[in-house]
Scaffold this motif. Structure first.
Motif, short mmCIF file in Angstrom:
data_model
loop_
_atom_site.label_atom_id
_atom_site.label_comp_id
_atom_site.label_asym_id
_atom_site.label_seq_id
_atom_site.Cartn_x
_atom_site.Cartn_y
_atom_site.Cartn_z
N ASP A 74 0.83 -1.21 0.00
CA ASP A 74 0.00 0.00 0.00
C ASP A 74 0.86 1.26 0.00
OD1 ASP A 74 -2.19 -1.65 0.05
OD2 ASP A 74 -2.59 -1.39 2.20
N LEU A 75 1.91 1.25 0.80
CA LEU A 75 2.78 2.43 0.90
C LEU A 75 3.44 2.72 -0.45
CD1 LEU A 75 4.47 1.95 4.40
CD2 LEU A 75 3.05 3.87 3.67
N ILE A 76 3.95 1.67 -1.09
CA ILE A 76 4.63 1.86 -2.38
C ILE A 76 3.64 2.41 -3.41
CG2 ILE A 76 5.84 0.69 -4.27
CD1 ILE A 76 7.41 0.78 -1.63
N ARG A 77 2.44 1.82 -3.45
CA ARG A 77 1.46 2.30 -4.43
C ARG A 77 1.04 3.74 -4.13
NH1 ARG A 77 -3.37 -0.26 -5.03
NH2 ARG A 77 -3.26 -1.12 -2.92
N LEU A 78 0.91 4.07 -2.85
CA LEU A 78 0.62 5.46 -2.47
C LEU A 78 1.72 6.40 -3.00
CD1 LEU A 78 -0.84 7.71 -0.83
CD2 LEU A 78 0.51 7.01 1.15
N GLY A 79 2.95 6.02 -2.76
CA GLY A 79 4.07 6.86 -3.22
C GLY A 79 4.05 7.05 -4.72
N GLN A 80 3.80 5.97 -5.44
CA GLN A 80 3.83 6.08 -6.90
C GLN A 80 2.66 6.93 -7.41
OE1 GLN A 80 4.42 1.94 -8.13
NE2 GLN A 80 6.55 2.55 -8.51
N ALA B 278 0.36 8.53 10.29
CA ALA B 278 1.79 8.45 9.98
C ALA B 278 2.08 9.04 8.60
CB ALA B 278 2.27 7.00 10.05
N ALA B 279 1.25 8.68 7.61
CA ALA B 279 1.50 9.16 6.24
C ALA B 279 1.23 10.65 6.13
CB ALA B 279 0.64 8.37 5.25
N VAL B 280 0.20 11.14 6.82
CA VAL B 280 -0.07 12.58 6.78
C VAL B 280 1.14 13.33 7.35
CG1 VAL B 280 -1.44 14.43 7.83
CG2 VAL B 280 -2.58 12.45 6.80
N ILE C 88 -4.13 9.57 0.67
CA ILE C 88 -3.62 8.70 1.74
C ILE C 88 -4.74 7.83 2.28
CG2 ILE C 88 -2.82 8.78 4.15
CD1 ILE C 88 -1.10 11.26 3.27
N GLU C 89 -5.90 8.44 2.48
CA GLU C 89 -7.01 7.68 3.06
C GLU C 89 -7.53 6.61 2.11
OE1 GLU C 89 -9.64 10.77 4.25
OE2 GLU C 89 -8.48 11.22 6.07
N SER C 90 -7.30 6.78 0.81
CA SER C 90 -7.78 5.77 -0.13
C SER C 90 -6.81 4.60 -0.22
CB SER C 90 -7.98 6.40 -1.51
OG SER C 90 -6.73 6.72 -2.07
N TYR C 91 -5.58 4.76 0.28
CA TYR C 91 -4.60 3.66 0.23
C TYR C 91 -4.38 3.02 1.59
CZ TYR C 91 -3.24 4.48 -4.60
OH TYR C 91 -3.24 4.59 -5.97
#
Lengths: 273, 273, 273, 273, 273, 273
Positions: free
Chosen positions: E204-210, E245-247, E268-271
């Motif tokens: 999820d984190l990687i896809r969020l970043g991309q 954390a991501a925010v 962020i909330e969608s991932y």
């Protein structure tokens, strides 16, 4: 706080307190801020009596006063102190701010916006609930301000530009006092106290000053200050004719433009002989 | 004040007082300001006699004169003094302002707007009712000005720009004196006193100077000063033909533009042989 | 003044005086200014002989010459002197201006407008009737200029901008001398004296130089100087073909633009082989 | 001048002279200027061989070479020398220019326009007939340049702006040499001498470089230098595929823009495998 | 070169080499440049792994690494060294560049364009065929770089402006390596190695970043870096909910604008939960 | 990490921890970042409680706090330390950052964007995985941060300009926390805790503050801060009438414009007596 910090009532002002005739509640606000351990921001035009107000309040409160004329080359060291080389050893010499912090005095930074940021920022921790001065050059020494310490800064809002303004984070630590030239009856008292000039001549000078202040003259960036009226009276007492005194002490400092100075001279001649 | 500070009347001027022929009331205003312990602001074009006026008044009053040519790299230390390293110890050396404050002399800051703000601001407390000089480098030493001390600053209004101007808070502490080139009869006396040139040649030189000053020539930012007329007369006395002397001492300094210098040369040739 | 300051007549020039062939009255004006104790302002393009003129006059008058190339980082200390730390004691070292003041020499400030204001202003009191040098760093020591002292400054009017110009208050203290490249017959003499080149080659070089100076080429901010013609002749004497010498010593320094240099090369090829 | 200053003929070049293959008459002009005691101004793009030319000539003439990379914080002290504090005494350390003046070497100021004015101006008296270096910090010591001394400066005309340009008064003291990238046959020799790469690969690299130089691509402020071709060949010899080597040593340094680098990569792929 | 400089093959990487997963041929180009004694110019966005790549290569090659974060007040002395006063004697202290030159290490100048010109230019002679460091402060001492020495500089092309750019004469001495954020599979490995986070959360984190990197949002001057994803994972491991954390680690550092941060929060909330 | 680093639960806060009433998850994010050894970037308007939050978290975690007010003349030495001359020997004095690194404390850089780049960049290696501080002045000494060390920086997004902004390469090393003024119920608690003012007066003050914050007044660059409300309450307790207190502590610091201050005064009079 000790009793020496108790503000005497107006009738009990000690005799060596410099005269200051209050216009509004400026002395009360200043004193309340001092009691609340809050710094003061004095605003007002050149020569309206800011310095005198500070001298007056400091003397009434019985605390020492440290005055610093700020300028664009002033650094934190000018306020805090520095090491001075002396006969092959070095000696720390406190600056005026450090002395005020140690002695519980008022430190008055005149025209504070002229100072460099490092000088202004060095007072931030003194200006909030911490009331601490951190002197990095002394190995991070932290001085707690003695009771009675107060920071006072002045500036002239008419001068400020985008480049030179007091940062909001500095202003918001302060209690503001907005001053202006005093009304005629107060200015008359000032003239009498400073120069001994009273009666018709004083009356003419005050009315001249007020007329010049009412001028809507784009060529004038400032107006006739109380200080300029006092200087005129002193030149007259030294033997100059009133008109020559007023031209020299009021018109000439206000403008380099012949026409503007001419208009002021016409005014001067209509009030003075 | 002691009797040495008493101004002698005009007939009793001591013999070693530099000649200055007054045009208007400038000597009287200057002297009244000195008696009133007020600082003076001298305004006027280059070469009109500001420096000579100050020398004249200082000599008449019998007080020492300290002259400082201000410039944009001048700092407060240049006025106040500094520590000088000497054989492994340090020694404080008073600057000219400090010497004037101690000795009760006149401190003359020539072209004051050229100085940096820290230098100008350092004189503020000397220029108002306090008459104090604060020397932070000496541990906050405060010197009370000796009787006779006066601050005099000069500047040329024609030069000022937005960037370089005297702050109103500085100007308003001063008594202003506006000077200009002297009228023909006075300038004739100056020429005779300085160079010994009189008669027709003096007459021609004065009329040449006045004609150039009346020119409405956009290419000229300044005009023929009294000093330039004096220089011309001295070159003539050293053997140069009058025309060559005037071209070198008047036209060439006034302009780098061939056409402008040509127009001035035509004028010169119509007045001188 | 002593007899060593007497100007020898033109036929009695000492043998070690550098050659300078006068174009107009520049040597006379310079010498009259020196006799009158007035400073000199030399104006003219790069390489027209300003430095040589100063060397010539100084040698004729028999006074030492101190030359300073001014630049934007030059300060008053570079002219006046400074304390130098030496084996744990400090020693004052006179700057070139101070040496000239003490020795009664000529101090020549080359390209004076490049200097910072504090350097230029420090000469003001030397440039008027006072002829004094005030050295604050030596505790306010005032040096009276020895007989023979003269201040000479040069600058190139073609370079000046609004930002870098000589202040009128400086210029008006000076006697101006306007120079330009010499006429053909004088330049021919210079070439012969400096390089030994005479005859047709000298003739061709002079004509080439004059043609380039007559060019109305917006891409050229300067023109072929006398110095560049001398350099060309020297390269030829060192074995380079005349065209290659002129391209290297004249065209290449004048422009980085291929087209402009091409146009100059065509000219060169039409005058030289 | 001694015999060691005699230029050997081309067949007698000593074996430790760095290889430099002349394109035009640059070595002859350089050497003639050295014989004539005239300074040299080398112009040309980055990586065309300016530094190598200087090394070559200095070695051929048998004089020491002092190279200084100029930059905007470089001052006169960096060239002349300074006092260094050492065990409580101070010691003067010659800068590279002073060493060259004393030793009769070549002082090479690389990218001279980057230097501050005080550094550039300090060489003026070395660059004209005086050949003197004045070191104020040593009490006005004047060093006469030893025989063999020559000043050489380089700069890249493509970089110059209004703000950073060599003053005409500096340029006109110099003999100019205009360089560019060498033609194919010369560059081939350079590649072989520097990397040992010859034959088809060398041929491909040279043609690639020339194609890039012919590009009229507004996004490229510079082009593929001889130095970049040499670097490519070295990376190939270290094992990188030719295309990867050329992308890294040519395309990547030339541009940060993906598209521009893409266009260069297409070119690279059409010349290299 | 000694055998310690031989590059071990990929299977023989010593165990204390920091993990770096290559994306393209960056490790090979870097190593070939090191073998060829050519400096390297690393380009790429903040947080893409430039520092880690340098640490990785230095450890593989077995050479010491000296890292310097450049900034606009950095001078040549910060790189080369300086004299430090110590108990009344002075002692030279090598700077990091000098240490690398002596030890045969890699000197890594991070964000080199921030440095002042004198610092950058001081490396020029190290960056071409000379491989020499000249230390003027040590009397012109010239150090030949030890085998193994390499200069590596990094910068972020996205930041450069006209005012702050690497000069072409510096760039053309370097081998360029263009980096970017790694592809998903490589970034997944980085996340696992740095934080131990794997599986769905890592995915999820990687896809969020991309997704954030693909955004074409004019309000974003940079994007979610690999470093920011690693920080998010560490905050989650410390107990924060993934969204918070991501925010904090991604959205808040990327923008001060509420709307922009709001759009990122929606992503962020969608991932993340 | 030792047990002293364990965060106590909310009920177990030690009694000497300064009161801070959390608005959202700021204390949790801050603490998680500290546990994860990640630096924190605090954003929010003047007087919203950033300094108090840092004091609160540091006290809860039981780690020392080193606060530095950043300013435009602050250099790396102000953070790292410097050599101080003391009785002819030199002594190194740690700066606040170095002390925090050695002691495992929090180093809080208030208004970090005001600092010069060299100061900000000097923290980069502390702000990523290295957690190292390199002190070049100590011969390249590298300090590994003690457990518990954390870097915290604050800034006010409303102030930032193009010229003064935190570089992305700095921001991306940080965990961001976005703060604002607290909601009414929290601000009420703050007022009670700081001044003892509760009930109707507190209610009126809070509502006054919120009304001013809702104003969409282009003349106001900032709004009534929590700190200003606290100052008003303290002046009232010192005896000033509520309206006079609010005008001095809220309206006057917010604006120098008579009209703007007039509008604020009308608002004040509608909420306070």
């Amino acid at each position: 706080m000790s009793e020496t910090l108790t503000m005497p009532d107006h009738n009990g002002v000690p005799t060596d307190v410099p005269t200051y005739i209050p216009v509004r509640d400026e002395v009360d606000v200043f004193t309340a801020a001092w009691r609340s351990e809050l710094p003061v921001l004095l605003k007002g035009p050149t020569g309206c009596g800011k310095t005198r107000l500070v001298e007056h309040v400091a003397a009434r409160l019985g605390v020492p006063l440290y005055t610093v004329c700020c300028h664009e080359d002033m650094t934190a060291s000018d306020l805090l102190g520095r090491f001075v080389l002396k006969d092959s050893t070095t000696e720390w010499v406190d600056g005026p701010l450090t002395r005020a912090v140690r002695d519980g005095g008022i430190c008055y930074l005149d025209e504070v916006v002229e100072a460099r940021q490092d000088a202004i920022v060095s007072v931030h921790s003194l200006a909030d609930h911490r009331r601490e001065l951190n002197i990095e050059r002394l190995g991070g020494l932290t001085l707690k301000a003695a009771p009675g310490f107060q920071l006072v800064v002045s500036y002239n809002p008419g001068y400020q530009s985008v480049l030179k303004d007091l940062k909001m984070s500095t202003r918001q630590r302060m209690v503001g006092i907005d001053l202006d030239f005093p009304p005629a009856e107060v200015e008359m008292q000032v003239l009498a106290a400073e120069t001994g000039v009273t009666g018709d001549l004083a009356d003419d000078l005050i009315r001249l000053g007020q007329t010049i202040r009412r001028l809507d003259d784009a060529a004038l960036t400032e107006s006739a200050s109380t200080r300029a009226l006092v200087a005129t009276a002193r030149l007259i007492k030294a033997g100059l004719p009133p008109r020559a005194a007023a031209v020299s002490a009021i018109a000439s400092p206000l403008s380099d433009d012949d026409e503007t100075r001419g208009r002021l001279t016409v005014l001067i001649e209509s009030y003075l002989t």
